[in-house]
Design a protein around this motif. Structure first.
Motif, PDB file in Angstrom:
ATOM      1  N   TYR A 295     -31.953  23.612-164.389  1.00  0.00           N
ATOM      2  CA  TYR A 295     -30.997  24.518-164.353  1.00  0.00           C
ATOM      3  C   TYR A 295     -29.400  23.800-164.077  1.00  0.00           C
ATOM      4  O   TYR A 295     -29.627  22.869-163.065  1.00  0.00           O
TER       5      TYR A 295
ATOM      6  N   ALA B 260     -30.259  27.684-168.206  1.00  0.00           N
ATOM      7  CA  ALA B 260     -31.542  26.944-168.147  1.00  0.00           C
ATOM      8  C   ALA B 260     -31.265  25.780-169.264  1.00  0.00           C
ATOM      9  O   ALA B 260     -30.843  25.965-170.351  1.00  0.00           O
TER      10      ALA B 260
ATOM     11  N   PRO C  75     -25.186  30.249-164.543  1.00  0.00           N
ATOM     12  CA  PRO C  75     -25.877  29.313-164.751  1.00  0.00           C
ATOM     13  C   PRO C  75     -26.809  29.394-165.986  1.00  0.00           C
ATOM     14  O   PRO C  75     -26.682  30.285-167.047  1.00  0.00           O
TER      15      PRO C  75
ATOM     16  N   ASN D 244     -38.356  28.114-159.934  1.00  0.00           N
ATOM     17  CA  ASN D 244     -37.176  28.091-159.207  1.00  0.00           C
ATOM     18  C   ASN D 244     -37.322  26.987-158.181  1.00  0.00           C
ATOM     19  O   ASN D 244     -37.087  27.345-157.008  1.00  0.00           O
TER      20      ASN D 244
END
Length: 229
Positions: free
Chosen positions: A106, A119, A117, A33
């Motif tokens: 993302y 990926a 969200p 992240n």
């Protein structure tokens, strides 16, 4: 846009993949992240030796003329349409282009919070090389140099268009030499590299809203979930 991404491969594997043969590799672990103003590995070409190096730079480009580094938080992306002329990016576009390695990124879908969200990663499981720019900023008080980078963006391809109208520029290995400056390429040829990647390169899936919290940084962020609504 590109506001969060992940890189979980070890530096040695990145170095082999991106043709880095010299220099000390950064000692970093997997990141799931990576957020603006944080440091991350970036590939740059040494102007004298021509060798590629992997170094840690701060995400969010701070132009040399900035009064302080806070402007970097607003410079995490550079639009391909204006990258050659925007005051913050034009010098770096001419001579300080870089590659930003990633394993995925993302994007958030929806017009109103809470957005879902997703990926995004290579469909073949391979790594990704974002087109980036870098520069150095000298602190007028301490004299220390802060090196920072930004990620170029372009219009979304058909795979990502349902999520967002923009996407990061993802370069194929055949384009790295021209982008880094290993081979001669004029401004028009370099500009032409800033295009959406092929639709079949990427896949995407819904993930936990935990990714919106910069303190969350674990492999579980990549686990698929049922999309809200």
């Amino acid at each position: 846009m590109c506001g969060r991404y992940q890189l979980n491969r070890p530096p040695a594997e990145i170095a082999r993949w991106m043709g880095i043969r010299t220099g000390v590799l950064p000692n970093v672990g997997p990141r799931y992240n990576i957020a603006p103003t944080q440091t991350a590995p970036v590939v740059r070409r040494h102007p004298e030796t021509g060798e590629r190096h992997l170094d840690l730079l701060r995400w969010g480009l701070v132009p040399h003329w900035a009064k302080d580094p806070s402007i970097g938080a607003r410079m995490i992306n550079a639009r391909s349409e204006t990258i050659a002329t925007a005051p913050a990016f034009r010098d770096s576009f001419r001579s300080r282009r870089c590659l930003v390695p990633a394993d995925g990124f993302y994007e958030w879908k929806g017009e109103k919070p809470p957005k879902q969200p997703y990926a995004i990663a290579r469909a073949d499981g391979g790594p990704i090389a974002f087109a980036g720019l870098w520069t150095g900023w000298r602190d007028p008080a301490s004299g220390e140099v802060l090196r920072s980078f930004t990620i170029a963006t372009t219009e979304a391809n058909a795979t990502l268009r349902p999520l967002h109208e923009r996407m990061p520029v993802i370069l194929g290995e055949q384009d790295w030499p021209a982008w880094l400056g290993d081979t001669e390429a004029g401004p028009d040829a370099v500009q032409a590299l800033l295009r959406p990647c092929p639709d079949d390169w990427l896949r995407c899936w819904p993930v936990s809203r935990r990714v919106g919290n910069v303190r969350e940084d674990d492999a579980g962020l990549l686990e698929p979930v049922e999309p809200a609504g």
